[in-house]
Design an enzyme around this catalytic site. Structure first.
Site: not given
Ligand code: DX5
Ligand code: ZN
Length: 220
Positions: A8, A33, A35, A37, A66, A68, A137, A175
């Site tokens: 990630s 990956h 993310d 947000m 991904h 969010m 998740m 994840d």
């Molecule tokens: C959290 C993200 C994850 C995050 C995982 O909302 O979707 O992808 O980066 O990070 P770790 O592996 O540190 O839990």
């Molecule tokens: Zn993620």
């Protein structure tokens, strides 16, 4: 059956992003990956299109994005343009999930749906056959570095049954809080793709850490 590691980028050093992307290119990792947000669906803001375009310039592996965010439909074509290969939306953020999934596929991307820790697997019964990826998740979304929620193993097993029973080809992606302590049990429970942020990027030797995770899930 292939098993995949997806580091990630949220946990990378953004001031040395090219270096960290090249490390992933040279590692045994399979996907990036990424993310996104929005500060509305989750209580944190990460990054958007310009950063994803910059990642794409250097990344040589699958871009697993991904989302969010609320209203993901609004941006599907834009995420395709900046290089997403897999686009995952949250079940909890989509009123017309079937339409959203079809729109992602119409753009030529693979479609994923993510479930928050409190959302039961059963809500996917009528859409599972259309999905390429289900992202479970294993922490509450919004931040890296949180502890893994143990109930995830049970959900992976339930999802595996649903996929087999429905003749679906969906991959099961996990994840949040993935480490060398839980990846084997997750894999045995039926998971296919493992996102790892902090465990990879906070380690002394990220390249070797990725290699070790991959070894723990290799089926040969
Ligand atoms: C959290 C993200 C994850 C995050 C995982 O909302 O979707 O992808 O980066 O990070 P770790 O592996 O540190 O839990
Ligand atoms: Zn993620």
């Amino acid at each position: 059956m292939n098993k995949f590691i997806a580091p990630s980028i949220l946990a990378a050093d953004f001031a040395n992003l090219q270096r960290d992307i090249e490390m992933v290119n040279n590692s045994k990792a399979d996907w990036f990956h990424i993310d996104v947000m929005d500060g509305v669906f989750v209580p944190n803001i990460s990054f958007g299109m310009p950063v994803i375009s910059a990642i794409k310039k250097h990344a040589t592996k699958t871009m697993d994005v991904h989302l969010m965010i609320v209203n993901p439909d609004k941006y599907i074509a834009d995420f395709k343009k900046v290089g997403a290969n897999i686009l995952t939306v949250h079940y909890e953020a989509c009123t017309h999930l079937h339409r959203t999934v079809q729109a992602i596929k119409a753009e030529g991307m693979k479609a994923g749906v993510s479930l928050n820790p409190h959302t039961p697997i059963a809500v996917l019964e009528d859409i599972i056959a259309d999905l390429d990826v289900v992202l479970i998740m294993s922490v509450n979304p919004g931040f890296g570095g949180q502890s893994f929620i143990e109930n995830t193993y049970k959900k992976v097993e339930q999802l595996k049954h649903l996929i087999e029973y429905s003749d679906s080809n969906a991959l099961i992606e996990i994840d949040g809080g993935v480490t060398d302590q839980n990846i084997e049990q997750l894999s045995e429970s039926g998971a296919d793709v493992f996102v790892a942020g902090s465990f990879v990027f906070r380690s002394e030797t990220p390249l070797e850490t990725i290699g070790n995770l991959k070894k723990l899930i290799s089926t040969e």
